[in-house]
Design a protein around this motif. Structure first.
Motif, PDB file in Angstrom:
ATOM      1  N   LEU A  52       0.680  29.346  12.916  1.00 59.46           N
ATOM      2  CA  LEU A  52       1.182  29.942  14.159  1.00 59.46           C
ATOM      3  C   LEU A  52       1.995  31.202  13.871  1.00 59.46           C
ATOM      4  O   LEU A  52       1.802  32.239  14.518  1.00 59.46           O
ATOM      5  N   VAL A  53       2.897  31.122  12.918  1.00 61.97           N
ATOM      6  CA  VAL A  53       3.737  32.284  12.595  1.00 61.97           C
ATOM      7  C   VAL A  53       2.877  33.448  12.119  1.00 61.97           C
ATOM      8  O   VAL A  53       3.053  34.585  12.563  1.00 61.97           O
ATOM      9  N   GLU A  78      -9.998  21.713  15.649  1.00 64.36           N
ATOM     10  CA  GLU A  78      -9.599  22.109  16.999  1.00 64.36           C
ATOM     11  C   GLU A  78      -8.097  22.353  17.167  1.00 64.36           C
ATOM     12  O   GLU A  78      -7.686  23.228  17.921  1.00 64.36           O
ATOM     13  N   THR A  79      -7.281  21.560  16.501  1.00 59.42           N
ATOM     14  CA  THR A  79      -5.844  21.605  16.756  1.00 59.42           C
ATOM     15  C   THR A  79      -5.220  22.938  16.382  1.00 59.42           C
ATOM     16  O   THR A  79      -4.470  23.523  17.171  1.00 59.42           O
ATOM     17  N   ALA A  80      -5.501  23.444  15.189  1.00 63.76           N
ATOM     18  CA  ALA A  80      -4.900  24.715  14.769  1.00 63.76           C
ATOM     19  C   ALA A  80      -5.313  25.840  15.712  1.00 63.76           C
ATOM     20  O   ALA A  80      -4.492  26.685  16.076  1.00 63.76           O
ATOM     21  N   TRP A  81      -6.585  25.836  16.117  1.00 62.06           N
ATOM     22  CA  TRP A  81      -7.052  26.860  17.051  1.00 62.06           C
ATOM     23  C   TRP A  81      -6.269  26.744  18.360  1.00 62.06           C
ATOM     24  O   TRP A  81      -5.785  27.753  18.894  1.00 62.06           O
ATOM     25  N   ASN A  86      -2.153  28.408  22.549  1.00 55.32           N
ATOM     26  CA  ASN A  86      -0.991  28.037  23.365  1.00 55.32           C
ATOM     27  C   ASN A  86      -0.498  26.678  22.884  1.00 55.32           C
ATOM     28  O   ASN A  86      -1.046  25.645  23.279  1.00 55.32           O
ATOM     29  N   PHE A  87       0.518  26.698  22.046  1.00 55.47           N
ATOM     30  CA  PHE A  87       0.991  25.433  21.473  1.00 55.47           C
ATOM     31  C   PHE A  87       1.522  24.476  22.533  1.00 55.47           C
ATOM     32  O   PHE A  87       1.543  23.263  22.332  1.00 55.47           O
ATOM     33  N   GLU A  88       1.946  25.000  23.674  1.00 57.18           N
ATOM     34  CA  GLU A  88       2.473  24.125  24.735  1.00 57.18           C
ATOM     35  C   GLU A  88       1.385  23.252  25.356  1.00 57.18           C
ATOM     36  O   GLU A  88       1.688  22.199  25.916  1.00 57.18           O
ATOM     37  N   THR A  89       0.132  23.686  25.292  1.00 60.72           N
ATOM     38  CA  THR A  89      -0.961  22.885  25.857  1.00 60.72           C
ATOM     39  C   THR A  89      -1.847  22.277  24.765  1.00 60.72           C
ATOM     40  O   THR A  89      -2.824  21.606  25.077  1.00 60.72           O
ATOM     41  N   ALA A  98       7.944  21.246  20.555  1.00 55.99           N
ATOM     42  CA  ALA A  98       9.325  21.745  20.534  1.00 55.99           C
ATOM     43  C   ALA A  98       9.625  22.466  19.218  1.00 55.99           C
ATOM     44  O   ALA A  98      10.286  23.512  19.220  1.00 55.99           O
ATOM     45  N   LEU A  99       9.128  21.940  18.108  1.00 61.24           N
ATOM     46  CA  LEU A  99       9.351  22.607  16.825  1.00 61.24           C
ATOM     47  C   LEU A  99       8.584  23.930  16.758  1.00 61.24           C
ATOM     48  O   LEU A  99       9.108  24.933  16.245  1.00 61.24           O
ATOM     49  N   LEU A 100       7.382  23.971  17.288  1.00 62.17           N
ATOM     50  CA  LEU A 100       6.631  25.229  17.318  1.00 62.17           C
ATOM     51  C   LEU A 100       7.288  26.241  18.256  1.00 62.17           C
ATOM     52  O   LEU A 100       7.217  27.449  18.003  1.00 62.17           O
TER      53      LEU A 100
END
Length: 186
Positions: A52-53, A78-81, A86-89, A98-100
């Protein structure tokens, strides 16, 4: 083209780390501790932070490498993509969301992290150690991203390269004994 002469067979961060083994050693050791050491966050979750960063910093090499590592460690693609979109969804726990969110704020500026963001993580079950490590992983990958982009290291475009790199880094971040062999000329 890189701004300094780098080993041609080692694109991205690897060539930069080989250029200065003395500075590479503490960086590699810190990365090994943070991403593969003991933690209540899984290695896959920690790779999601790195991916993500790197994605938010628009560093293609690190994004591709850590996305692939996360995919391999999580056992799916799928998850990393979804986290990068949008990490919130994304299909991850509320604690990881919350950590992301803390990672995303830290990536902008350490001063962007708010008490509310920390409280959200705590309410979702994050420990102080997980909050600490999230901020430090984010800071470390901001360093890596600036290192790779600032010296214009080579960014391969072949997905097979990142498959091999992802497989290597899932095993750890320390330099192989004897270094990285130069492949034979075709």
């Amino acid at each position: 083209m890189p701004h300094i002469p780098l080993p041609e067979h080692l694109p991205g961060i690897t060539g930069l780390l080989e250029y200065r083994l003395d500075t590479a050693l503490p960086i590699r050791e810190l990365t090994q501790i943070l991403l593969r050491g003991e933690s209540t966050l899984s290695p896959g979750e920690r790779e999601l932070i790195a991916a993500l960063v790197s994605f938010r910093n628009e560093t293609r090499f690190c994004t591709a490498a850590h996305t692939k590592a996360a995919d391999l460690l999580l056992g799916e693609n799928e998850t990393a993509w979804a986290v990068k979109q949008n990490f919130e969804t994304a299909p991850i726990s509320e604690k990881m969301k919350a950590l992301l969110a803390i990672a995303a704020l830290t990536q902008k500026s350490g001063k962007a992290v708010t008490p509310e963001a920390i409280e959200r993580a705590r309410l979702a079950g994050a420990t102080d150690s997980e909050i600490h490590d999230t901020v430090l992983i984010t800071a470390l990958f901001c360093l890596y991203n600036k290192y790779v982009d600032g010296l214009a290291s080579v960014t391969p475009t072949d997905p097979a390269y990142y498959q091999r790199l992802g497989e290597r880094i899932t095993r750890g971040y320390l330099r192989p004994e004897g270094g990285f062999p130069v492949p034979p000329k075709p």
